[in-house]
Design an enzyme around this catalytic site. Structure first.
Site, short mmCIF file in Angstrom:
data_model
loop_
_atom_site.label_atom_id
_atom_site.label_comp_id
_atom_site.label_asym_id
_atom_site.label_seq_id
_atom_site.Cartn_x
_atom_site.Cartn_y
_atom_site.Cartn_z
N HIS A 203 0.02 11.73 -28.11
CA HIS A 203 -0.13 10.37 -27.58
C HIS A 203 -0.68 9.42 -28.63
CE1 HIS A 203 -0.08 11.04 -22.93
NE2 HIS A 203 1.10 10.73 -23.40
N LYS B 278 2.67 11.83 -11.01
CA LYS B 278 2.00 10.84 -11.86
C LYS B 278 2.89 9.59 -11.95
CE LYS B 278 -0.92 13.62 -14.86
NZ LYS B 278 -1.19 14.09 -16.24
N GLU C 201 9.12 19.26 -24.54
CA GLU C 201 8.27 19.52 -23.36
C GLU C 201 8.56 20.92 -22.80
OE1 GLU C 201 5.73 17.90 -22.06
OE2 GLU C 201 5.91 15.82 -22.74
N GLU D 39 -5.27 16.73 -11.26
CA GLU D 39 -5.76 16.99 -12.61
C GLU D 39 -7.29 17.06 -12.70
OE1 GLU D 39 -3.22 15.23 -15.61
OE2 GLU D 39 -4.90 15.10 -16.97
N ASN E 69 -1.25 19.11 -20.74
CA ASN E 69 -1.48 18.12 -21.80
C ASN E 69 -1.53 18.74 -23.18
OD1 ASN E 69 -1.97 15.23 -21.21
ND2 ASN E 69 -3.04 16.20 -19.50
N ARG F 15 0.81 -1.24 0.00
CA ARG F 15 0.00 0.00 0.00
C ARG F 15 0.84 1.27 0.00
NH1 ARG F 15 -3.49 -2.90 3.61
NH2 ARG F 15 -5.29 -3.62 2.41
N ARG G 78 -4.76 21.42 -14.53
CA ARG G 78 -3.56 20.64 -14.92
C ARG G 78 -3.65 20.12 -16.35
NH1 ARG G 78 -0.19 16.25 -11.23
NH2 ARG G 78 1.28 15.68 -12.88
N HIS H 275 8.94 10.16 -26.99
CA HIS H 275 7.75 10.89 -26.55
C HIS H 275 7.78 12.37 -26.97
CE1 HIS H 275 4.44 12.06 -23.95
NE2 HIS H 275 5.22 12.95 -23.37
N LYS I 139 5.89 23.93 -14.47
CA LYS I 139 5.12 22.71 -14.17
C LYS I 139 4.75 22.66 -12.68
CE LYS I 139 4.57 17.87 -14.17
NZ LYS I 139 4.75 16.57 -14.74
N HIS J 100 -0.70 16.83 -26.39
CA HIS J 100 -0.69 15.40 -26.08
C HIS J 100 -1.87 14.63 -26.65
CE1 HIS J 100 2.58 16.54 -23.49
NE2 HIS J 100 2.73 15.31 -23.04
N1 GLY Z 1 2.86 15.44 -18.09
C1 GLY Z 1 1.74 16.19 -17.74
C2 GLY Z 1 1.45 16.19 -16.30
O1 GLY Z 1 2.26 15.79 -15.46
O2 GLY Z 1 0.37 16.56 -15.94
#
Ligand code: GLY
Length: 366
Positions: free
Chosen positions: A245, A132, A174, A230, A238, A110, A234, A268, A220, A241
């Site tokens: 993506h 993330k 980025e 998010e 993106n 956990r 947030r 990426h 960021k 993306h």
């Molecule tokens: N890579 C975008 C974020 O961390 O929200």
């Protein structure tokens, strides 16, 4: 939220790491690398920590390792060496390693503590901070994951010296994204940096000495502090993306996207750069973003990132992939973050397939 340290100096990093790791019980320090960072970065890390013993696990480098089986390999490694809740996992690598290691640590018993030490520009400016974690699933990038902040992110530009040009360009994409969503001033600074330094060997050094790297991380951090899970704002991170993506997932599945200079899947950042070109195009058409921004970004693309090529049927497949984007809501067309201008992003723009196709046509006709 736990403490997040951003360290941008080799001596301080040495000191911080040492004090972070000193109190760990015997046998409870775990280090995760990939096959590249084991060779190029682990010796630097080992120098930092001196005599402190650790267990090492190395995964095959590359996005293809970012899957559930690798997570199981990390869990098994922790279990085999009797990791307890006092353990610390150090993720030494690019985004694949910090995302996967972060997920394994967030779920093992956990949750145990983990420290990210990003070794690529991409991971320094994006993946290693913001909490993330996760892995790719059923052909969708980062489909399964958690929001779990590391106990620390330690950034040292010394690792940039180990990177090939393609990796630097991937991270630089980025940084361009951060500038586009944040301010005209940062955007112009990066365009200038690209112009003056990009073909040169000292580009990596210039990222740090000009303060561009630090500014990008700060952009960021500021967004994540306001919306860590998010829920809305947030989504601006993106930008580029939704299309990016889709291209990246398609390329990973051997989709026949003919990309000049790439024998393997493009990284990426390249996909995000191409995604941003399509999404700035949409920003111009839908929100009146100045056309000059599209010209500037297209110029950077043509000069440094090359042109992806794709036929009509493949464009249709890319659009279908955009429905799997995590920003989407049920029964709606794909969701985009667009720009009214540089520094003025707008989230939740649901666009028709016709509009998206037009933007892809622009991208693939360059
Ligand atoms: N890579 C975008 C974020 O961390 O929200």
């Amino acid at each position: 939220m736990q403490t997040l340290l951003i360290i941008l100096n080799v001596e301080i990093m040495n000191f911080e790491l040492f004090s972070l790791l000193q109190d760990i019980p015997q046998g409870q320090l775990f280090v995760l690398t990939d096959s590249h960072t084991k060779e190029h970065c682990l010796p630097i890390f080992a120098d930092f920590i001196g005599e402190i013993p650790y267990h090492l696990l190395t995964l095959e480098a590359g996005e293809k390792s970012k899957n559930l089986s690798s997570v199981q390999v990390i869990w098994d490694f922790l279990l085999k060496h009797r990791a307890t809740r006092e353990a610390i996992l150090v993720n030494l690598g690019g985004g694949m390693i910090t995302d996967l290691g972060g997920f394994a640590a967030a779920t093992y018993m956990r949750g145990i503590r983990f420290v990210n030490i990003p070794t690529t520009l991409l991971a320094m400016v994006d993946a290693s901070s913001g909490g993330k974690t996760g892995f790719d699933y059923q052909g969708v990038k980062n489909m399964i994951g958690t929001f779990t902040p590391p106990m620390a992110t330690l950034i040292d530009p010394i690792f940039l010296r180990t990177l090939p040009a393609e990796e630097l360009l991937s991270g630089f994409a980025e940084m361009l994204k951060h500038a586009l969503i944040a301010s005209q001033e940062e955007w112009i600074k990066l365009l200038q940096l690209a112009q003056d330094e990009l073909p040169q060997a000292q580009f990596a050094e210039a990222l740090f000495t000009t303060g561009a790297l630090q500014a990008s991380i700060a952009i960021k951090e500021k967004v994540v502090a306001q919306d860590p899970r998010e829920a809305g704002l947030r989504h601006i991170l993106n930008f580029g993306h939704t299309v990016g993506h889709a291209i990246e997932s398609a390329a990973l599945e051997n989709f026949e996207l003919r990309i000049k200079n790439f024998e393997l899947s493009p990284s990426h950042g390249y996909c995000v750069l191409w995604g941003m070109v399509a999404e700035v195009y949409l920003s111009v058409v839908k929100l009146g973003c100045p056309r000059e921004v599209l010209q500037q970004l297209t110029q950077v693309m043509l000069q440094y990132y090359g042109r992806p090529q794709c036929n009509c049927r493949q464009r249709e497949q890319l659009i279908q992939r955009m429905y799997q984007d995590k920003k989407n809501s049920a029964n709606k067309t794909p969701n985009f973050t667009l720009l009214r201008a540089v520094g003025d992003p707008v989230i939740n723009q649901h666009l028709s397939e016709e509009d998206i196709n037009e933007a892809l046509e622009y991208l693939f006709s360059l």
